[in-house]
Design an enzyme around this catalytic site. Structure first.
Site, short mmCIF file in Angstrom:
data_model
loop_
_atom_site.label_atom_id
_atom_site.label_comp_id
_atom_site.label_asym_id
_atom_site.label_seq_id
_atom_site.Cartn_x
_atom_site.Cartn_y
_atom_site.Cartn_z
N ARG A 47 0.83 -1.21 0.00
CA ARG A 47 0.00 0.00 0.00
C ARG A 47 0.87 1.26 0.00
O ARG A 47 0.53 2.27 -0.60
CB ARG A 47 -0.95 0.00 1.21
CG ARG A 47 -1.69 1.31 1.37
CD ARG A 47 -2.92 1.27 2.26
NE ARG A 47 -2.87 0.43 3.41
CZ ARG A 47 -2.12 0.62 4.51
NH1 ARG A 47 -1.31 1.67 4.58
NH2 ARG A 47 -2.13 -0.23 5.51
N TYR A 99 -15.41 18.84 -14.14
CA TYR A 99 -15.82 17.44 -14.30
C TYR A 99 -16.86 17.13 -13.23
O TYR A 99 -16.63 17.35 -12.04
CB TYR A 99 -14.60 16.52 -14.17
CG TYR A 99 -14.99 15.07 -14.08
CD1 TYR A 99 -15.50 14.41 -15.18
CD2 TYR A 99 -14.89 14.38 -12.87
CE1 TYR A 99 -15.90 13.09 -15.09
CE2 TYR A 99 -15.27 13.06 -12.78
CZ TYR A 99 -15.78 12.42 -13.88
OH TYR A 99 -16.18 11.12 -13.78
N ASP A 170 -6.49 19.87 -13.85
CA ASP A 170 -6.97 18.60 -14.39
C ASP A 170 -6.70 18.63 -15.90
O ASP A 170 -7.35 19.34 -16.65
CB ASP A 170 -8.47 18.45 -14.10
CG ASP A 170 -9.05 17.11 -14.61
OD1 ASP A 170 -8.40 16.46 -15.44
OD2 ASP A 170 -10.16 16.76 -14.18
N LYS A 195 -8.45 7.37 -18.88
CA LYS A 195 -8.72 7.93 -20.21
C LYS A 195 -7.51 7.71 -21.13
O LYS A 195 -7.18 6.57 -21.41
CB LYS A 195 -9.11 9.40 -20.07
CG LYS A 195 -10.13 9.68 -18.94
CD LYS A 195 -11.46 9.00 -19.16
CE LYS A 195 -12.38 9.01 -17.95
NZ LYS A 195 -12.59 10.27 -17.28
C1 LIG Z 1 -13.02 10.80 -16.10
C2 LIG Z 1 -12.54 12.09 -15.60
C3 LIG Z 1 -12.26 12.27 -14.23
C4 LIG Z 1 -12.51 11.18 -13.19
O1 LIG Z 1 -11.74 10.06 -13.38
P1 LIG Z 1 -12.20 8.54 -13.04
O2 LIG Z 1 -11.02 7.76 -13.45
O3 LIG Z 1 -13.45 8.28 -13.80
O4 LIG Z 1 -12.46 8.48 -11.56
C5 LIG Z 1 -11.78 13.51 -13.85
N1 LIG Z 1 -11.60 14.52 -14.71
C6 LIG Z 1 -11.88 14.39 -16.02
C7 LIG Z 1 -11.66 15.54 -16.94
C8 LIG Z 1 -12.36 13.17 -16.51
O5 LIG Z 1 -12.64 13.05 -17.81
#
Ligand SMILES: *Cc1c(COP(=O)(O)O)cnc(C)c1O
Length: 371
Positions: A47, A99, A170, A195
């Site tokens: 962890r 988001y 982000d 993503k």
């Molecule tokens: C998908 C996404 C998130 C969240 O990520 P997860 O892996 O689904 O928890 C945060 N910011 C953006 C821009 C996203 O597209």
């Protein structure tokens, strides 16, 4: 080294005893101590750290020009680790089209713990005017979801520095190949590695990258290691493997994204297209300044009403009607129905994640769905 090279070699941290060219998966949760109680392999308990996560974190830190990175079990837990690291009562300046998962976290989990304002961050005067004595974080998302708004990272960094506020970005829609916020003055970068980094719609994950290992980073690492929302060694291995082809996948996503945007722009059934690479995009100049290319994400508004948009989404054959983005397969979604009844996303908006199929097949599918 250039990103194409780093993506392939930065994960080879240790020479394996069996001579493996790629780092093997290390599933052990615990590691040998020597006679003095030290950990000769550099790891104590999985962890806290493990070989596959260290390889992943090292690779992503280098790709984003950061001093360190922390990997989490999802993008949401990565973002949440930063919110959890702020002192209660801290104020966050967040984007109005943040988001939706993060917006929901703030409005539910952190409602009584933190203060926040959701504002249009393309308006720099408004960002400046939103700073309060207890503002501790400016959280930017660029390009944004689902309107593909582009925020000037360098300009926000200046505002944040002058007021001694942490600036986090982000950067999920851009990936580390197209945009490096730390080079433009950000303190922390966040990616949902579910993503583009993962790229095959089969790994959930998130990561934070820091410009400096400062006091806030220590708190974040504590949230990661003691909070424990960490990815498994197998997920880290898969992600490290995916990243090796990231630079080349991004070329394809960008090329298809641009061609789809141009096709839609000229289509009679389409009212507007949101893609930072179009010269008609309101922040195209900022996108050109801070991004190497414009990515594979775009949204468009269809003529008519929400029903019409849903009809188009139901008629596609090759695009998968599904949420998420950044995978090799193209996805399409009626965003307002994913975000629920309180969303401000227009009902006629369709969001597309351009995959790596041949562009002719993608255009033909949209053509028949819109026709
Ligand atoms: C998908 C996404 C998130 C969240 O990520 P997860 O892996 O689904 O928890 C945060 N910011 C953006 C821009 C996203 O597209």
């Amino acid at each position: 080294m250039k990103p194409e090279t780093l993506a392939i070699h930065a994960s080879n941290l240790v020479k394996s005893a069996t001579g493996d060219v790629t780092l093997p998966i290390s599933l052990s949760t615990t590691f040998f101590r020597d006679e003095d109680g030290a950990y000769p392999g550099g790891h104590m308990y999985s962890r806290v750290s493990n070989p596959n996560r260290s390889a992943l974190e090292n690779t992503i830190a280098q790709l984003e020009f950061g001093e360190d990175a922390a990997a989490f079990s999802s993008g949401n837990t990565a973002g949440m680790a930063l919110f959890q690291s702020l002192k209660p009562g801290s104020h966050i300046i967040a984007p109005d089209d943040m988001y939706w998962g993060f917006k929901k976290q703030l409005l539910s989990i952190f409602a009584d713990i933190l203060e926040f304002d959701f504002i249009d961050q393309t308006d720099l005067k408004l960002v400046q005017a939103s700073i309060k004595p207890n503002t501790k974080l400016i959280w930017v998302e660029t390009p944004s979801n689902p309107l593909l708004k582009v925020t000037d990272i360098e300009a926000i960094a200046k505002i944040a520095k002058a007021a001694q506020i942490t600036f986090a970005c982000d950067s999920t829609f851009a990936s580390p190949i197209l945009q490096n916020p730390i080079l433009l003055g950000a303190d922390i970068v966040m990616h949902s590695s579910t993503k583009y980094l993962g790229g095959h719609s089969d790994i959930l994950g998130g990561v934070l990258i820091t410009a400096k290992k400062d006091a806030l980073w220590e708190v974040i690492k504590n949230v990661q290691q003691i909070g424990g929302a960490v990815p498994s060694p197998f997920d880290c291995f898969l992600l490290t493997r995916s990243i090796k082809t990231l630079a080349y996948r991004m070329k394809g996503h960008c090329e298809n994204g641009k061609k789809l945007a141009e096709f839609l722009k000229n289509h009679a059934q389409v009212v507007d297209v949101y893609y930072p690479g179009l010269s008609s995009h309101p922040q195209h100049d900022i996108a050109k300044k801070q991004m190497k290319d414009f990515g594979g994400m775009l949204s468009f508004l269809v003529k008519g009403d929400g029903k019409m948009a849903k009809k188009v989404v139901n008629k596609v054959k090759l695009f998968a009607q599904a949420t998420s983005l950044g995978g090799v397969e193209s996805l399409i979604e009626h965003r307002a129905s994913v975000e629920g009844p309180d969303t401000k996303t227009p009902k006629t908006l369709i969001r597309v994640s351009a995959g790596l199929e041949h562009i002719d097949d993608l255009i033909a599918d949209l053509e028949q769905a819109l026709g």
